[in-house]
Structures are given as C-alpha cells and as structure tokens.
Design an enzyme around this catalytic site. Structure first.
Site, PDB file in Angstrom:
ATOM      1  N   SER A 159       1.637  -5.759  -2.588  1.00 33.68           N
ATOM      2  CA  SER A 159       1.357  -4.323  -2.492  1.00 33.68           C
ATOM      3  C   SER A 159       1.371  -3.717  -3.882  1.00 33.68           C
ATOM      4  O   SER A 159       2.419  -3.666  -4.543  1.00 33.68           O
ATOM      5  CB  SER A 159       2.417  -3.628  -1.637  1.00 33.68           C
ATOM      6  N   HIS A 176      -2.828  -5.496  -1.068  1.00 30.71           N
ATOM      7  CA  HIS A 176      -2.466  -4.446  -0.107  1.00 30.71           C
ATOM      8  C   HIS A 176      -2.476  -3.115  -0.850  1.00 30.71           C
ATOM      9  O   HIS A 176      -1.791  -2.930  -1.852  1.00 30.71           O
ATOM     10  CB  HIS A 176      -1.080  -4.747   0.475  1.00 30.71           C
ATOM     11  N   ASP A 204      -1.920   0.799  -0.597  1.00 34.55           N
ATOM     12  CA  ASP A 204      -1.231   1.836   0.181  1.00 34.55           C
ATOM     13  C   ASP A 204      -1.750   3.226  -0.152  1.00 34.55           C
ATOM     14  O   ASP A 204      -1.645   3.681  -1.290  1.00 34.55           O
ATOM     15  CB  ASP A 204       0.271   1.793  -0.127  1.00 34.55           C
ATOM     16  N   MET A 231      -1.312   7.143   0.552  1.00 37.34           N
ATOM     17  CA  MET A 231      -0.368   8.146   1.068  1.00 37.34           C
ATOM     18  C   MET A 231      -0.844   9.538   0.688  1.00 37.34           C
ATOM     19  O   MET A 231      -1.347   9.741  -0.424  1.00 37.34           O
ATOM     20  CB  MET A 231       1.022   7.903   0.493  1.00 37.34           C
ATOM     21  N   HIS A 271      -4.187   0.262   3.625  1.00 34.31           N
ATOM     22  CA  HIS A 271      -3.225   0.775   4.613  1.00 34.31           C
ATOM     23  C   HIS A 271      -3.219   2.297   4.507  1.00 34.31           C
ATOM     24  O   HIS A 271      -2.643   2.857   3.570  1.00 34.31           O
ATOM     25  CB  HIS A 271      -1.840   0.174   4.297  1.00 34.31           C
ATOM     26  N   MET A 317      -1.962   5.739   5.231  1.00 30.79           N
ATOM     27  CA  MET A 317      -0.833   6.539   5.728  1.00 30.79           C
ATOM     28  C   MET A 317      -1.213   7.990   5.481  1.00 30.79           C
ATOM     29  O   MET A 317      -0.633   8.690   4.650  1.00 30.79           O
ATOM     30  CB  MET A 317       0.455   6.142   4.996  1.00 30.79           C
ATOM     31  N   MET A 367       5.463  -2.034  10.613  1.00 30.29           N
ATOM     32  CA  MET A 367       6.241  -1.490   9.501  1.00 30.29           C
ATOM     33  C   MET A 367       7.699  -1.900   9.700  1.00 30.29           C
ATOM     34  O   MET A 367       8.271  -1.669  10.759  1.00 30.29           O
ATOM     35  CB  MET A 367       6.167   0.038   9.470  1.00 30.29           C
ATOM     36  N   PHE A 402       7.525   4.797   0.889  1.00 29.92           N
ATOM     37  CA  PHE A 402       8.073   4.357  -0.401  1.00 29.92           C
ATOM     38  C   PHE A 402       8.229   2.837  -0.435  1.00 29.92           C
ATOM     39  O   PHE A 402       8.473   2.222   0.608  1.00 29.92           O
ATOM     40  CB  PHE A 402       9.451   4.993  -0.643  1.00 29.92           C
ATOM     41  N   ASN A 405      10.323  -0.556  -2.022  1.00 31.72           N
ATOM     42  CA  ASN A 405      11.704  -0.929  -2.343  1.00 31.72           C
ATOM     43  C   ASN A 405      12.760  -0.376  -1.384  1.00 31.72           C
ATOM     44  O   ASN A 405      13.836   0.026  -1.811  1.00 31.72           O
ATOM     45  CB  ASN A 405      12.003  -0.514  -3.791  1.00 31.72           C
ATOM     46  N   ASP A 429       5.296  -5.262   6.832  1.00 30.33           N
ATOM     47  CA  ASP A 429       5.233  -4.441   5.613  1.00 30.33           C
ATOM     48  C   ASP A 429       6.530  -3.662   5.414  1.00 30.33           C
ATOM     49  O   ASP A 429       6.858  -2.786   6.215  1.00 30.33           O
ATOM     50  CB  ASP A 429       4.038  -3.482   5.753  1.00 30.33           C
TER      51      ASP A 429
HETATM   52  C1  DX5 Z   1       5.623   1.458   2.345  1.00 29.42           C
HETATM   53  C2  DX5 Z   1       4.343   0.709   2.016  1.00 29.42           C
HETATM   54  C3  DX5 Z   1       4.559  -0.688   1.591  1.00 29.42           C
HETATM   55  C4  DX5 Z   1       5.359  -0.859   0.309  1.00 29.42           C
HETATM   56  C5  DX5 Z   1       6.228  -2.050   0.507  1.00 29.42           C
HETATM   57  O1  DX5 Z   1       5.319   2.658   2.970  1.00 29.42           O
HETATM   58  O2  DX5 Z   1       3.466   0.690   3.142  1.00 29.42           O
HETATM   59  O3  DX5 Z   1       3.338  -1.410   1.521  1.00 29.42           O
HETATM   60  O4  DX5 Z   1       4.581  -1.048  -0.821  1.00 29.42           O
HETATM   61  O5  DX5 Z   1       7.033  -2.186  -0.608  1.00 29.42           O
HETATM   62  P1  DX5 Z   1       8.284  -3.163  -0.655  1.00 29.42           P
HETATM   63  O6  DX5 Z   1       7.760  -4.565  -0.465  1.00 29.42           O
HETATM   64  O7  DX5 Z   1       8.846  -2.934  -2.006  1.00 29.42           O
HETATM   65  O8  DX5 Z   1       9.200  -2.764   0.459  1.00 29.42           O
HETATM   66 ZN    ZN Z   2       1.665  -0.704   3.240  1.00 31.30          ZN
END
Ligand code: DX5
Ligand code: ZN
Length: 228
Positions: free
Chosen positions: A9, A34, A36, A38, A68, A70, A139, A145, A147, A177
């Site tokens: 990601s 991947h 993301d 947002m 992805h 969101m 999820m 976020f 981490n 994810d």
């Molecule tokens: C969270 C994202 C993830 C995120 C995962 O909302 O959809 O794709 O990047 O990050 P880690 O692997 O650090 O949890």
């Molecule tokens: Zn994601």
C-alpha cells in the site's frame, strides 16, 4: 502461478518521491500496487486522486494497480480512475445507494471489481452480488490510516468469506487490509486470505526486498488455493 499475492500500500510510501518509491517496491518483489483513495468525508483523511495514478503510469509503473475507494459517493470517480490506468476498483457498500449498478459501472469501464467490508459491516452484502465480484476486501482496521493494529475478529470473518467463495466454486481474490505484518501473516493466510495489503509492514523497513522475501518465506507453508 502464485499462491499468494502481496499488494504494497503506497499510503505508506514516501510521497515526496512516489514514482521512485513505487517502482522500488515492485522491483523488490511486490505483486500489485494498492492505491488508497480517501476523501475526508467517508473516512477522516485525504489522500490521492486519479491524476496521481496517471502520473504513476506516465512514470512507467506497469504493475497491476488495485484502487481502494474510501470515498462517498464513488460513481463519478470510477471512469476517472479507469481512464487513469486502474486495473481493479474496490468500493465499500455503504458508499453507494446502488451496489449492483456501481459494480456494473466498474466492469463497463474495463476494470475488475471489488467490494470492501469494514470491521463491523456484515458479509450479507455478498448475498446477491458475489457472482459479480473479482475481489472481496476485508478491512482488518477501521479505514482511514496506515499503521494501525490488526483486529483479530477479522480471522473468523475471513474464514466465513472463504467458505462463501469456495462453496459457490467462485474464483474471487480474498484480500485483507490493515495491520498485516511479517509477524501475523501466516495466521491470516491460514484463515483464507490470498491477497495481502501491506503498508507500514513493508515501507517502514529500509530494505524492501529483504522484508518481502521474509514475508514470502513465512507464507511458504500456509496451505491455501493457488491463484490462477
Ligand atoms: C487503511 C488503508 C490501508 C493502509 C494499510 O485505511 O486502506 O490500505 O494503507 O496500512 P498498514 O499496512 O500500515 O496497516
Ligand atoms: Zn486500502
């Protein structure tokens, strides 16, 4: 033919040199990218739009890009991401009034389609659309976020999703994810996932190739279906 796919990601990549960092993670052994998206509305964070994806394609990133979404709404963004070079687009059922129509829109735009489930979203949304899906995304954190810590309740949900896929004899990727790391990936694989989104679990390490090799080593003995 790979048994498991790793989807780094780029939310955790260095945005000041996104093209180079993305290329580096693919050259180091990542399978998919991947991406993301947002919108500070559906989730409380703001990230990347179609122009950035297009820039990655212009930078000669040819890897499979899994978008992805969101965001809420989603429909207006689908043709834009398809034109920018997305291969697969995933959305959350809560973000559209017409799940079936949105899935058709993704397919009409030439992309594979995925449906994403937040930790508290029921898999019942699969009941009438599972045959239209190329990917189911579970999820394992609340979206927004990188981490965050992996929510253990995802393991049972993965088993349930795996059952639905296999009992219908469908060829659907089961993606997980959030909070996926070297330390927990084999347990997650045993529960039925075969595509792993990993952000901080790769990008926080100085040597991407080494951590990816270690992750693949960890997955070697997890026995799940081969991806064709
Ligand atoms: C969270 C994202 C993830 C995120 C995962 O909302 O959809 O794709 O990047 O990050 P880690 O692997 O650090 O949890
Ligand atoms: Zn994601």
């Amino acid at each position: 033919m790979k048994k498991f796919l790793l989807a780094p990601s780029i939310l955790s990549a260095d945005f000041a040199c996104l093209g180079k960092d993305t290329k580096k993670v693919i050259d180091s052994g990542g399978d998919w990218i991947h991406f993301d998206v947002m919108d500070n509305h559906y989730v409380p964070n703001l990230t990347m739009g179609p122009m950035i994806l297009k820039s990655l394609r212009n930078f000669r990133i040819t890897a499979f890009i899994d978008v992805h979404l969101m965001t809420k709404p989603v429909d207006n963004l689908i043709p834009q991401f398809a034109q920018a070079g997305a291969n697969l687009i995933t959305f959350h059922p809560e973000s559209t009034d017409h799940i079936d129509r949105t899935l058709n829109l993704i397919k009409e735009n030439g992309c594979k389609a995925g449906l994403a489930f937040n930790p508290a979203t029921s898999l019942n949304f699969l009941d009438y659309v599972i045959d239209k899906l190329d990917l189911i995304l579970l999820m394992s954190v609340n979206p927004g976020f990188g981490n965050q810590s992996f929510l253990p309740s995802t393991l049972n949900k993965l088993r349930e999703a795996r059952k639905r896929i296999d009992s219908n004899e469908l060829d659907i990727f089961l993606q997980v994810d959030g909070g996926v790391k070297l330390e927990n990936i084999s347990e997650i694989a045993f529960s039925g996932a075969n595509v792993f989104v990993i952000g901080s679990g790769i990008f926080d390490y100085p040597d991407y190739q080494r951590i990816i090799e270690k992750i693949r080593e960890e997955l070697k003995y997890s026995d799940f279906k081969f991806i064709h």
